[in-house]
Write an enzyme that holds these catalytic residues in place. Structure first.
Site, short mmCIF file in Angstrom:
data_model
loop_
_atom_site.label_atom_id
_atom_site.label_comp_id
_atom_site.label_asym_id
_atom_site.label_seq_id
_atom_site.Cartn_x
_atom_site.Cartn_y
_atom_site.Cartn_z
N ASP A 1 -13.17 90.77 -6.85
CA ASP A 1 -14.02 91.78 -6.19
C ASP A 1 -14.82 92.54 -7.25
OD1 ASP A 1 -13.36 91.36 -3.54
OD2 ASP A 1 -11.70 92.80 -3.55
N LEU B 1 -20.29 98.69 1.02
CA LEU B 1 -19.37 97.54 0.97
C LEU B 1 -19.17 96.92 2.35
CD1 LEU B 1 -18.80 98.17 -1.97
CD2 LEU B 1 -16.37 97.99 -1.50
N ARG C 1 -11.39 111.59 1.22
CA ARG C 1 -10.95 112.70 2.09
C ARG C 1 -9.59 113.23 1.64
NH1 ARG C 1 -9.82 109.57 7.84
NH2 ARG C 1 -8.48 107.94 7.00
N LYS D 1 -2.65 92.91 -1.12
CA LYS D 1 -3.28 92.86 -2.45
C LYS D 1 -2.37 93.45 -3.54
CE LYS D 1 -8.19 92.65 -1.38
NZ LYS D 1 -9.50 93.25 -1.59
N GLY E 1 -14.79 106.97 -1.11
CA GLY E 1 -13.56 106.23 -0.83
C GLY E 1 -12.82 105.93 -2.12
P1 NAP Z 1 -8.53 100.88 1.86
O1 NAP Z 1 -7.72 100.49 0.67
O2 NAP Z 1 -7.87 101.15 3.16
O3 NAP Z 1 -9.38 102.20 1.42
C1 NAP Z 1 -10.31 102.81 2.29
C2 NAP Z 1 -10.75 104.16 1.75
O4 NAP Z 1 -11.59 104.76 2.73
C3 NAP Z 1 -9.61 105.15 1.52
O5 NAP Z 1 -9.98 106.07 0.53
C4 NAP Z 1 -9.52 105.80 2.89
O6 NAP Z 1 -8.89 107.04 2.90
C5 NAP Z 1 -10.98 105.98 3.20
N1 NAP Z 1 -11.23 106.16 4.63
C6 NAP Z 1 -10.84 105.34 5.64
N2 NAP Z 1 -11.28 105.82 6.84
C7 NAP Z 1 -11.93 106.98 6.54
C8 NAP Z 1 -12.57 107.97 7.34
N3 NAP Z 1 -12.67 107.83 8.67
N4 NAP Z 1 -13.12 109.05 6.72
C9 NAP Z 1 -13.05 109.17 5.38
N5 NAP Z 1 -12.42 108.29 4.57
C10 NAP Z 1 -11.88 107.20 5.15
O7 NAP Z 1 -9.64 99.79 2.15
P2 NAP Z 1 -10.41 98.87 1.07
O8 NAP Z 1 -9.70 97.59 0.91
O9 NAP Z 1 -10.67 99.71 -0.12
O10 NAP Z 1 -11.76 98.54 1.87
C11 NAP Z 1 -12.73 99.54 2.13
C12 NAP Z 1 -13.94 98.93 2.83
O11 NAP Z 1 -14.59 98.01 1.93
C13 NAP Z 1 -13.58 98.10 4.08
O12 NAP Z 1 -14.56 98.32 5.05
C14 NAP Z 1 -13.66 96.67 3.61
O13 NAP Z 1 -14.01 95.77 4.65
C15 NAP Z 1 -14.78 96.76 2.58
N6 NAP Z 1 -14.68 95.71 1.56
C16 NAP Z 1 -15.76 94.89 1.40
C17 NAP Z 1 -15.73 93.90 0.46
C18 NAP Z 1 -16.91 93.02 0.28
O14 NAP Z 1 -16.78 91.93 -0.30
N7 NAP Z 1 -18.09 93.44 0.72
C19 NAP Z 1 -14.57 93.71 -0.35
C20 NAP Z 1 -13.49 94.58 -0.17
C21 NAP Z 1 -13.56 95.58 0.80
P3 NAP Z 1 -7.40 107.17 3.58
O15 NAP Z 1 -6.49 106.42 2.64
O16 NAP Z 1 -7.21 108.62 3.66
O17 NAP Z 1 -7.50 106.49 4.92
#
Ligand code: NAP
Length: 288
Positions: free
Chosen positions: A108, A227, A161, A72, A137
């Site tokens: 998004d 999400l 975190r 992305k 997050g």
């Molecule tokens: P990302 O860029 O990897 O960000 C994830 C966030 O969650 C970061 O702040 C990460 O912190 C934190 N995190 C991950 N594991 C954790 C844990 N065990 N404890 C505490 N914090 C944690 O991912 P993203 O693209 O933002 O996506 C996040 C979620 O949203 C995913 O599940 C994705 O499938 C979902 N999503 C859904 C849609 C939809 O259309 N519904 C669209 C986009 C995303 P660290 O960097 O420290 O790991």
């Protein structure tokens, strides 16, 4: 009639629902075409994989691309311009050709807000009105959520975190977003109207995990939005519903972001209902 060639770049992609959503959109819009998964390993991406797929959009061999994790941000240097939304968020999930220029958009952000509007109406019987949101997050999706909320007049308290990540989200988005400690303390829960989980906690296969702080009650009258959409009822949504609160997963956000991308590529307005139905059917078939 044009035969639309659409697709998604990312890694890994095996469980993506996007083909199911876009095939339903094509079919119900009376358009011909298909939506493919372009799985690009980091090594392939490093060796020009992203450029070559984007060149295919420029040459109109491909008529539209979605971009997901981990590309992305990485795709941005290969584009001619970004929309205002994509530039503010710093991430692209949709690429389209506009008058010969490769444009990066982020659907998004409007996608999540459209689904929140529907969720407020359905769950609370009220129109959505700006208030305070606690955002769990601070990754790419959290940036899109924060951008859309602030644009609509919300105040966002973001917690992660790694506090530095929450701080940098707040600094980049500016007015309307503040960073708070992880896990959030009592003061951060005061007057909160909406809690959004933008971490992957609770996502299949870790379906018994929840990002909510153990032993801490939810604030009163809050709406909870996760999400994560796989499983269809996440542990967070279950906990909130058990506490008598309205709660939804992010399947609607997925559908709306896809519909908005589809309109940019084809000019057609697909059936949201048909896309939801196709996604739910795909879950049923997979048994998840
Ligand atoms: P990302 O860029 O990897 O960000 C994830 C966030 O969650 C970061 O702040 C990460 O912190 C934190 N995190 C991950 N594991 C954790 C844990 N065990 N404890 C505490 N914090 C944690 O991912 P993203 O693209 O933002 O996506 C996040 C979620 O949203 C995913 O599940 C994705 O499938 C979902 N999503 C859904 C849609 C939809 O259309 N519904 C669209 C986009 C995303 P660290 O960097 O420290 O790991």
């Amino acid at each position: 009639m044009r035969k639309y060639k659409l697709g998604l770049i990312g890694y890994p992609l095996a469980h993506s629902l996007s083909p199911v959503l876009h095939r339903a959109a094509l079919q119900t819009s009376g358009l011909e075409g298909d939506y493919s998964l372009f799985t690009l390993s980091p090594e392939e991406a490093y060796h020009g994989g992203i450029q070559s797929l984007l060149s295919a959009v420029r040459n109109e061999e491909i008529h539209g691309l979605n971009v997901t994790i981990p590309y992305k941000q990485q795709s941005i240097p290969h584009l001619d311009r970004l929309t205002e939304t994509a530039a503010a968020i710093g991430a692209v999930n949709t690429v389209y050709l506009d008058d010969g220029a490769l444009v990066g958009e982020n659907t998004d952000a409007p996608g999540v807000y459209r689904d929140l509007e529907t969720t407020f109406r359905r769950s609370l019987g009220t129109e959505i009105k700006p208030g305070i949101c606690l955002l769990l997050g601070a990754g790419g999706a959290a940036r899109a959520v924060a951008h859309s909320l602030v644009k609509e007049g919300w105040q966002v308290r973001v917690t992660a975190r790694r506090f530095a990540q929450a701080e940098s989200l707040a600094a980049d988005l500016g007015f309307g977003v503040v960073s708070v400690a992880w896990p959030p303390q009592a003061a951060a829960l005061e007057n909160v109207r909406l809690i959004i989980n933008a971490t992957p906690i609770g996502m299949y296969p870790d379906v018994h995990q929840s990002p909510w702080i153990e032993g801490v009650p939810f604030p009163p009258n809050v709406l909870v939005y996760d999400l994560v959409y796989n499983p269809p009822v996440t542990q967070l949504v279950r906990q909130a519903r058990q506490a008598g609160l309205p709660a939804e997963t992010g399947l609607g956000m997925l559908v709306h972001q896809a519909a908005l991308a589809f309109s940019l590529w084809t000019g057609a307005k697909p059936s949201i209902q048909a896309m939801f139905q196709a996604a739910r059917e795909a879950y049923r078939v997979k048994g998840e």
